[in-house]
Every structure is written in C-alpha cells, then in structure tokens.
Scaffold this motif. Structure first.
Motif, PDB file in Angstrom:
ATOM      1  N   VAL A 161       0.779  -1.417   0.059  1.00  0.00           N
ATOM      2  CA  VAL A 161      -0.113  -0.070  -0.193  1.00  0.00           C
ATOM      3  C   VAL A 161       0.898   1.235   0.093  1.00  0.00           C
ATOM      4  O   VAL A 161       0.611   2.231  -0.614  1.00  0.00           O
ATOM      5  CB  VAL A 161      -0.827   0.085   1.292  1.00  0.00           C
ATOM      6  CG1 VAL A 161      -1.637   1.531   1.265  1.00  0.00           C
ATOM      7  CG2 VAL A 161      -1.940  -1.047   1.095  1.00  0.00           C
ATOM      8  N   THR A 162       1.894   1.313   0.903  1.00  0.00           N
ATOM      9  CA  THR A 162       2.595   2.509   1.055  1.00  0.00           C
ATOM     10  C   THR A 162       3.789   2.730  -0.011  1.00  0.00           C
ATOM     11  O   THR A 162       4.171   3.707  -0.219  1.00  0.00           O
ATOM     12  CB  THR A 162       3.250   2.438   2.325  1.00  0.00           C
ATOM     13  OG1 THR A 162       4.136   1.453   2.501  1.00  0.00           O
ATOM     14  CG2 THR A 162       2.348   2.342   3.553  1.00  0.00           C
ATOM     15  N   LEU A 166       1.824   2.857  -7.907  1.00  0.00           N
ATOM     16  CA  LEU A 166       0.353   3.382  -8.169  1.00  0.00           C
ATOM     17  C   LEU A 166      -0.488   2.485  -7.349  1.00  0.00           C
ATOM     18  O   LEU A 166      -0.331   1.330  -7.227  1.00  0.00           O
ATOM     19  CB  LEU A 166       0.024   3.071  -9.552  1.00  0.00           C
ATOM     20  CG  LEU A 166      -1.596   3.576  -9.680  1.00  0.00           C
ATOM     21  CD1 LEU A 166      -1.865   4.749  -9.710  1.00  0.00           C
ATOM     22  CD2 LEU A 166      -1.994   2.971 -11.248  1.00  0.00           C
ATOM     23  N   LEU A 167      -1.417   3.089  -6.503  1.00  0.00           N
ATOM     24  CA  LEU A 167      -2.255   2.149  -5.705  1.00  0.00           C
ATOM     25  C   LEU A 167      -3.612   2.390  -6.168  1.00  0.00           C
ATOM     26  O   LEU A 167      -4.169   3.524  -6.510  1.00  0.00           O
ATOM     27  CB  LEU A 167      -2.377   2.711  -4.154  1.00  0.00           C
ATOM     28  CG  LEU A 167      -3.333   2.019  -3.256  1.00  0.00           C
ATOM     29  CD1 LEU A 167      -2.585   0.612  -3.075  1.00  0.00           C
ATOM     30  CD2 LEU A 167      -3.729   2.820  -2.012  1.00  0.00           C
ATOM     31  N   VAL A 168      -4.295   1.250  -6.508  1.00  0.00           N
ATOM     32  CA  VAL A 168      -5.651   1.079  -7.384  1.00  0.00           C
ATOM     33  C   VAL A 168      -6.557   0.313  -6.184  1.00  0.00           C
ATOM     34  O   VAL A 168      -6.323  -0.578  -5.700  1.00  0.00           O
ATOM     35  CB  VAL A 168      -5.461   0.194  -8.473  1.00  0.00           C
ATOM     36  CG1 VAL A 168      -6.940   0.099  -8.900  1.00  0.00           C
ATOM     37  CG2 VAL A 168      -4.653   0.815  -9.336  1.00  0.00           C
ATOM     38  N   VAL A 169      -7.532   1.464  -5.886  1.00  0.00           N
ATOM     39  CA  VAL A 169      -8.787   1.037  -5.119  1.00  0.00           C
ATOM     40  C   VAL A 169      -9.782   0.621  -6.028  1.00  0.00           C
ATOM     41  O   VAL A 169     -10.442   1.254  -6.578  1.00  0.00           O
ATOM     42  CB  VAL A 169      -9.244   2.074  -4.044  1.00  0.00           C
ATOM     43  CG1 VAL A 169     -10.243   1.519  -3.333  1.00  0.00           C
ATOM     44  CG2 VAL A 169      -8.029   2.583  -3.262  1.00  0.00           C
ATOM     45  N   ASN A 170     -10.039  -0.702  -6.137  1.00  0.00           N
ATOM     46  CA  ASN A 170     -10.845  -1.489  -6.925  1.00  0.00           C
ATOM     47  C   ASN A 170     -12.071  -1.611  -6.576  1.00  0.00           C
ATOM     48  O   ASN A 170     -12.562  -1.752  -5.311  1.00  0.00           O
ATOM     49  CB  ASN A 170     -10.237  -2.629  -7.737  1.00  0.00           C
ATOM     50  CG  ASN A 170     -10.971  -3.317  -8.952  1.00  0.00           C
ATOM     51  OD1 ASN A 170     -11.526  -2.459  -9.708  1.00  0.00           O
ATOM     52  ND2 ASN A 170     -10.795  -4.231  -8.965  1.00  0.00           N
ATOM     53  N   LYS A 171     -13.122  -1.987  -7.456  1.00  0.00           N
ATOM     54  CA  LYS A 171     -14.300  -2.341  -6.980  1.00  0.00           C
ATOM     55  C   LYS A 171     -15.364  -1.290  -6.343  1.00  0.00           C
ATOM     56  O   LYS A 171     -16.087  -1.515  -5.573  1.00  0.00           O
ATOM     57  CB  LYS A 171     -14.459  -3.573  -6.287  1.00  0.00           C
ATOM     58  CG  LYS A 171     -13.787  -4.881  -7.092  1.00  0.00           C
ATOM     59  CD  LYS A 171     -13.807  -6.341  -6.589  1.00  0.00           C
ATOM     60  CE  LYS A 171     -13.169  -7.320  -6.756  1.00  0.00           C
ATOM     61  NZ  LYS A 171     -13.066  -8.401  -6.310  1.00  0.00           N
ATOM     62  N   THR A 172     -15.302  -0.005  -6.559  1.00  0.00           N
ATOM     63  CA  THR A 172     -15.866   0.923  -5.958  1.00  0.00           C
ATOM     64  C   THR A 172     -17.483   0.811  -6.155  1.00  0.00           C
ATOM     65  O   THR A 172     -18.108   1.530  -5.403  1.00  0.00           O
ATOM     66  CB  THR A 172     -15.427   2.241  -6.555  1.00  0.00           C
ATOM     67  OG1 THR A 172     -15.613   2.363  -7.815  1.00  0.00           O
ATOM     68  CG2 THR A 172     -14.053   2.648  -6.240  1.00  0.00           C
ATOM     69  N   ASP A 173     -17.669   0.274  -7.183  1.00  0.00           N
ATOM     70  CA  ASP A 173     -19.443   0.155  -7.239  1.00  0.00           C
ATOM     71  C   ASP A 173     -20.010  -0.699  -6.231  1.00  0.00           C
ATOM     72  O   ASP A 173     -21.236  -0.528  -5.855  1.00  0.00           O
ATOM     73  CB  ASP A 173     -19.559  -0.793  -8.620  1.00  0.00           C
ATOM     74  CG  ASP A 173     -18.906  -1.730  -8.711  1.00  0.00           C
ATOM     75  OD1 ASP A 173     -17.617  -1.838  -8.937  1.00  0.00           O
ATOM     76  OD2 ASP A 173     -19.437  -3.116  -8.860  1.00  0.00           O
ATOM     77  N   ASP A 188      -7.074   7.958   3.993  1.00  0.00           N
ATOM     78  CA  ASP A 188      -6.043   7.102   4.751  1.00  0.00           C
ATOM     79  C   ASP A 188      -5.059   6.854   3.674  1.00  0.00           C
ATOM     80  O   ASP A 188      -3.667   6.748   4.184  1.00  0.00           O
ATOM     81  CB  ASP A 188      -6.721   6.036   5.153  1.00  0.00           C
ATOM     82  CG  ASP A 188      -7.394   6.049   6.442  1.00  0.00           C
ATOM     83  OD1 ASP A 188      -7.514   7.497   6.934  1.00  0.00           O
ATOM     84  OD2 ASP A 188      -8.542   5.229   6.590  1.00  0.00           O
ATOM     85  N   ALA A 189      -5.283   6.673   2.532  1.00  0.00           N
ATOM     86  CA  ALA A 189      -4.353   6.418   1.251  1.00  0.00           C
ATOM     87  C   ALA A 189      -3.320   7.387   1.260  1.00  0.00           C
ATOM     88  O   ALA A 189      -2.053   7.327   1.114  1.00  0.00           O
ATOM     89  CB  ALA A 189      -4.648   6.015   0.314  1.00  0.00           C
ATOM     90  N   ALA A 190      -3.990   8.688   1.193  1.00  0.00           N
ATOM     91  CA  ALA A 190      -3.207  10.012   0.975  1.00  0.00           C
ATOM     92  C   ALA A 190      -2.083   9.979   2.420  1.00  0.00           C
ATOM     93  O   ALA A 190      -0.874  10.494   2.159  1.00  0.00           O
ATOM     94  CB  ALA A 190      -3.774  11.122   1.030  1.00  0.00           C
ATOM     95  N   GLY A 194       1.530   9.746   0.870  1.00  0.00           N
ATOM     96  CA  GLY A 194       2.162  11.366   0.443  1.00  0.00           C
ATOM     97  C   GLY A 194       1.812  11.729  -0.916  1.00  0.00           C
ATOM     98  O   GLY A 194       0.622  11.556  -1.310  1.00  0.00           O
ATOM     99  N   ASP A 195       2.786  11.897  -1.694  1.00  0.00           N
ATOM    100  CA  ASP A 195       2.639  12.260  -2.896  1.00  0.00           C
ATOM    101  C   ASP A 195       2.646  11.212  -4.045  1.00  0.00           C
ATOM    102  O   ASP A 195       2.140  11.318  -5.178  1.00  0.00           O
ATOM    103  CB  ASP A 195       3.822  13.057  -3.431  1.00  0.00           C
ATOM    104  CG  ASP A 195       3.864  14.371  -2.757  1.00  0.00           C
ATOM    105  OD1 ASP A 195       2.854  14.901  -2.238  1.00  0.00           O
ATOM    106  OD2 ASP A 195       5.099  15.145  -2.422  1.00  0.00           O
ATOM    107  N   LEU A 196       2.307   9.894  -3.682  1.00  0.00           N
ATOM    108  CA  LEU A 196       2.290   8.936  -4.646  1.00  0.00           C
ATOM    109  C   LEU A 196       0.841   8.703  -5.200  1.00  0.00           C
ATOM    110  O   LEU A 196      -0.048   8.942  -4.226  1.00  0.00           O
ATOM    111  CB  LEU A 196       2.880   7.536  -3.923  1.00  0.00           C
ATOM    112  CG  LEU A 196       4.340   7.420  -3.523  1.00  0.00           C
ATOM    113  CD1 LEU A 196       4.708   6.030  -2.859  1.00  0.00           C
ATOM    114  CD2 LEU A 196       5.363   7.521  -4.970  1.00  0.00           C
TER     115      LEU A 196
END
Length: 225
Positions: A161-162, A166-173, A188-190, A194-196
């Motif tokens: 995660v950190t 690139l972090l992809v948060v999938n299945k938002t539906d 929380d991801a930000a 940080g800037d990633l």
C-alpha cells in the motif's frame, strides 16, 4: 520511501533499459495485491485498452495452477503467444521479490519470441499487504486492493500500500453494499502514501480502467523518451 525501488522522480525508470543486442527492452510493470482484489481483471482491461496502440505481453503467477493465464486466454485479451504462465510452487512474493528467475526467464522468452515489445505486465499471485516486486524484475509496480476487503486497508499500510508506484482501489461500485467509505479510504491512502498516486476504479463501468491506463501511458512515455 520505496522499498527496493530507488526513484529520482515520478518519471524515473530502471537504468538497465537495453537488451543484450542493444535495443531497448520493454517497460515492465508489476501488479500485486490480495486474493480477489481484481488484479487479473485489471490486467485484462489494460490489455483491451492498450493493445491497439502498443505491443503488449503478460506474465501471470499462480502457486499451483495457470488459472489467471487461462482467464486471459478465455477472454482473448491478447493472442496466446503473448501470455506466459509461471507456477511459483511457493508464496507468490517469493517469485516476484526473492527468487525472480522463473519470472525473468518468462519475460525474456516473450521478448525473444514475440518482440519487439513496448510493455510487459507481470501479475503476481494473490498475496498480502507486504507483497513487493524486485527492481530486477519490474520498473514500476501497481498494488490493487478492493473496497470489499474493508475500508481500513489503506490505514493498515504495509509495503504494498505505502510504496507501490500506483495504488488502485478497485470495485468502488460495491462500496454501498459492503459499507466501505470511499472518502475515508482516499484520506487514509493519502496519509500513508504522501505524493504517490492513488486511483479508484470500477471495472464494471465503461472505460473503468481509464485511470490506470492513463498512468501506464505516462510511464511508457517516460520510458521511450
């Protein structure tokens, strides 16, 4: 800080960009993440989005089967000769971080057999939040999580995660059905990254993979520049 990934900026790529014959090798991007997060579906969607403009191949990893490669073949996302399967026989992170020989051989075989290639996607088998790729195998890494796994995953952190490029948060539906707070996940991801960059995707929607495809195109532009 990127574990095992030394970057000089968002466009940084491996210095070892040449094949033995002096030609530029393909950009290698690894995709990791927990079981069921949508890694294979993301790979399939990326192939559909990019295959008409660039030359792509895929290496999949499964512990004892070739299920992920079979999924890609059934969906005809690429010609069969552009998909290679690796059976790791051990924890997935072993084959992408500790002993990368089988994956590296598969990558090099693809370049020799169907090259020249622009992009090779290396999909890890499903693993936990500690999964990272060796920089000897890939030039950039994507980590895929999904909202059904719990909206506390970004807060829990872990190298995947950190430190992924690139972090992809999938299945938002699915968020309304599983009680996940997308705003909380974004915050929380930000905080963890940080800037990633972080992108949210739903592959059930039209062009749902677009944020990831755009990021890949940017990495390719950096690579070919």
């Amino acid at each position: 800080m990127h574990l095992d990934h030394a970057h000089t900026g968002p466009a940084a790529v491996s210095a070892d960009s040449a094949r033995p014959d002096g030609t530029r090798r393909a950009l290698r991007i690894g995709l990791g993440g927990p079981v069921g997060s949508g890694k294979t579906a993301t790979v399939a969607a990326l192939c559909r989005a990019l295959r008409d403009r660039i030359s792509i191949a895929v290496v999949t990893n499964d512990i004892y089967t070739r299920e992920d490669a079979a999924f890609l073949l059934r969906n005809a996302v690429l010609p069969p000769e552009r998909i290679q399967a690796v059976e790791t026989g051990a924890c997935p992170h072993t084959a992408i971080r500790d002993d990368i020989s089988a994956n590296l051989e598969a990558v090099e075989d693809l370049e020799d057999s169907v090259g020249p290639l622009d992009l090779i996607l290396v999909e890890s088998g499903g693993d936990n939040l500690t999964a990272t790729f060796s920089k000897g195998l890939v030039d950039a890494q994507v980590f895929v999580i999904d909202v059904a796994g719990g909206d506390d995953i970004p807060r829990k952190g872990g190298p995947g995660v950190t430190t992924a490029d690139l972090l992809v948060v999938n299945k938002t539906d699915l968020a309304p059905y599983v009680g996940s707070d997308l705003g909380r996940m974004a915050r929380d991801a930000a905080e963890q990254r940080g800037d990633l960059p972080v992108v949210f995707t739903s592959l059930t929607g039209a062009d749902g993979v677009a944020p990831v495809a755009d990021w890949v195109r940017e990495r390719l532009a950096d690579w070919t520049a």
